[in-house]
Write a protein that holds these residues in place. Sequence first.
Motif, PDB file in Angstrom:
ATOM      1  N   ASP A   1      31.616  44.094  77.190  1.00  0.00           N
ATOM      2  CA  ASP A   1      30.238  43.749  76.817  1.00  0.00           C
ATOM      3  C   ASP A   1      29.255  44.317  77.836  1.00  0.00           C
ATOM      4  N   THR A   2      29.616  44.258  79.113  1.00  0.00           N
ATOM      5  CA  THR A   2      28.771  44.835  80.160  1.00  0.00           C
ATOM      6  C   THR A   2      28.642  46.341  79.957  1.00  0.00           C
ATOM      7  N   GLY A   3      29.748  46.990  79.580  1.00  0.00           N
ATOM      8  CA  GLY A   3      29.727  48.420  79.306  1.00  0.00           C
ATOM      9  C   GLY A   3      28.813  48.756  78.138  1.00  0.00           C
ATOM     10  N   ARG A   4      28.866  47.932  77.088  1.00  0.00           N
ATOM     11  CA  ARG A   4      27.973  48.140  75.932  1.00  0.00           C
ATOM     12  C   ARG A   4      26.509  48.012  76.340  1.00  0.00           C
ATOM     13  N   ASP A   5      26.209  47.016  77.152  1.00  0.00           N
ATOM     14  CA  ASP A   5      24.828  46.827  77.627  1.00  0.00           C
ATOM     15  C   ASP A   5      24.379  48.028  78.447  1.00  0.00           C
ATOM     16  N   GLN A   6      25.251  48.504  79.342  1.00  0.00           N
ATOM     17  CA  GLN A   6      24.939  49.658  80.183  1.00  0.00           C
ATOM     18  C   GLN A   6      24.728  50.905  79.323  1.00  0.00           C
ATOM     19  N   LEU A   7      25.603  51.108  78.349  1.00  0.00           N
ATOM     20  CA  LEU A   7      25.495  52.263  77.458  1.00  0.00           C
ATOM     21  C   LEU A   7      24.188  52.212  76.674  1.00  0.00           C
ATOM     22  N   ARG A   8      23.858  51.052  76.123  1.00  0.00           N
ATOM     23  CA  ARG A   8      22.611  50.901  75.358  1.00  0.00           C
ATOM     24  C   ARG A   8      21.402  51.249  76.232  1.00  0.00           C
ATOM     25  N   THR A   9      21.358  50.724  77.445  1.00  0.00           N
ATOM     26  CA  THR A   9      20.243  50.988  78.360  1.00  0.00           C
ATOM     27  C   THR A   9      20.130  52.479  78.660  1.00  0.00           C
ATOM     28  N   GLU A  10      21.259  53.116  79.000  1.00  0.00           N
ATOM     29  CA  GLU A  10      21.259  54.546  79.327  1.00  0.00           C
ATOM     30  C   GLU A  10      20.844  55.394  78.125  1.00  0.00           C
ATOM     31  N   LEU A  11      21.367  55.073  76.943  1.00  0.00           N
ATOM     32  CA  LEU A  11      21.028  55.852  75.745  1.00  0.00           C
ATOM     33  C   LEU A  11      19.558  55.699  75.370  1.00  0.00           C
ATOM     34  N   GLN A  12      19.018  54.503  75.526  1.00  0.00           N
ATOM     35  CA  GLN A  12      17.594  54.307  75.239  1.00  0.00           C
ATOM     36  C   GLN A  12      16.732  55.110  76.201  1.00  0.00           C
ATOM     37  N   GLN A  13      17.120  55.141  77.480  1.00  0.00           N
ATOM     38  CA  GLN A  13      16.382  55.934  78.463  1.00  0.00           C
ATOM     39  C   GLN A  13      16.494  57.414  78.135  1.00  0.00           C
ATOM     40  N   MET A  14      17.695  57.874  77.781  1.00  0.00           N
ATOM     41  CA  MET A  14      17.894  59.273  77.425  1.00  0.00           C
ATOM     42  C   MET A  14      17.069  59.642  76.194  1.00  0.00           C
ATOM     43  N   ALA A  15      16.966  58.727  75.229  1.00  0.00           N
ATOM     44  CA  ALA A  15      16.186  58.986  74.016  1.00  0.00           C
ATOM     45  C   ALA A  15      14.705  59.155  74.363  1.00  0.00           C
ATOM     46  N   ARG A  16      14.198  58.333  75.288  1.00  0.00           N
ATOM     47  CA  ARG A  16      12.798  58.461  75.701  1.00  0.00           C
ATOM     48  C   ARG A  16      12.545  59.800  76.385  1.00  0.00           C
ATOM     49  N   VAL A  17      13.457  60.185  77.279  1.00  0.00           N
ATOM     50  CA  VAL A  17      13.320  61.459  77.986  1.00  0.00           C
ATOM     51  C   VAL A  17      13.421  62.615  76.994  1.00  0.00           C
ATOM     52  N   SER A  18      14.366  62.540  76.078  1.00  0.00           N
ATOM     53  CA  SER A  18      14.540  63.587  75.076  1.00  0.00           C
ATOM     54  C   SER A  18      13.296  63.735  74.206  1.00  0.00           C
ATOM     55  N   ALA A  19      12.750  62.619  73.749  1.00  0.00           N
ATOM     56  CA  ALA A  19      11.549  62.666  72.913  1.00  0.00           C
ATOM     57  C   ALA A  19      10.378  63.277  73.672  1.00  0.00           C
ATOM     58  N   ALA A  20      10.224  62.908  74.947  1.00  0.00           N
ATOM     59  CA  ALA A  20       9.134  63.466  75.755  1.00  0.00           C
ATOM     60  C   ALA A  20       9.317  64.966  75.939  1.00  0.00           C
ATOM     61  N   GLY A  21      10.542  65.397  76.193  1.00  0.00           N
ATOM     62  CA  GLY A  21      10.819  66.825  76.361  1.00  0.00           C
ATOM     63  C   GLY A  21      10.568  67.614  75.090  1.00  0.00           C
ATOM     64  N   LEU A  22      10.982  67.063  73.959  1.00  0.00           N
ATOM     65  CA  LEU A  22      10.738  67.745  72.684  1.00  0.00           C
ATOM     66  C   LEU A  22       9.254  67.846  72.390  1.00  0.00           C
ATOM     67  N   ARG A  23       8.517  66.766  72.652  1.00  0.00           N
ATOM     68  CA  ARG A  23       7.056  66.816  72.443  1.00  0.00           C
ATOM     69  C   ARG A  23       6.424  67.871  73.354  1.00  0.00           C
ATOM     70  N   ALA A  24       6.867  67.944  74.601  1.00  0.00           N
ATOM     71  CA  ALA A  24       6.332  68.940  75.544  1.00  0.00           C
ATOM     72  C   ALA A  24       6.599  70.364  75.063  1.00  0.00           C
ATOM     73  N   LEU A  25       7.701  70.542  74.328  1.00  0.00           N
ATOM     74  CA  LEU A  25       8.013  71.858  73.775  1.00  0.00           C
ATOM     75  C   LEU A  25       7.339  72.109  72.434  1.00  0.00           C
ATOM     76  N   GLY A  26       6.570  71.137  71.957  1.00  0.00           N
ATOM     77  CA  GLY A  26       5.884  71.294  70.684  1.00  0.00           C
ATOM     78  C   GLY A  26       6.759  70.996  69.480  1.00  0.00           C
ATOM     79  N   ILE A  27       7.848  70.273  69.715  1.00  0.00           N
ATOM     80  CA  ILE A  27       8.767  69.907  68.641  1.00  0.00           C
ATOM     81  C   ILE A  27       8.624  68.419  68.370  1.00  0.00           C
ATOM     82  N   THR A  28       8.465  68.057  67.115  1.00  0.00           N
ATOM     83  CA  THR A  28       8.348  66.643  66.760  1.00  0.00           C
ATOM     84  C   THR A  28       9.718  66.003  66.817  1.00  0.00           C
ATOM     85  N   PRO A  29       9.904  64.971  67.660  1.00  0.00           N
ATOM     86  CA  PRO A  29      11.208  64.289  67.746  1.00  0.00           C
ATOM     87  C   PRO A  29      11.569  63.645  66.415  1.00  0.00           C
ATOM     88  N   ALA A  30      12.856  63.602  66.133  1.00  0.00           N
ATOM     89  CA  ALA A  30      13.348  62.998  64.892  1.00  0.00           C
ATOM     90  C   ALA A  30      13.160  61.494  64.900  1.00  0.00           C
TER      91      ALA A  30
END
Length: 103
Positions: free
Chosen positions: A74-103
Amino acid sequence: MHSNDAQMLVLTVLAGGPLHGYAINTAIEELTGRRLGPGSLYGALSRLEARELIRPAGEAAEAQERHRTVQITDTGRDQLRTELQQMARVSAAGLRALGITPA
């Protein structure tokens, strides 16, 4: 590949259910197109278990490392969820900076 990347990949594939080492690496290869080297895979498994993010599954806990089935905690699931949510935010920001609309 960075050790944290290997750990994230292991947690990601274990989120789908318990697997043993070879099956973990096969699932990672299906996901990324690359296999982890034995040192990367078993190092990641060792670190994740030490941090109590994964644990042996069932009675296979006594089996050899290569054939031992592990599962995410359960701790691993919580850690994974937190990391993936952070990665999604970074990915969306990077795509927007490149002029690509995030999915």
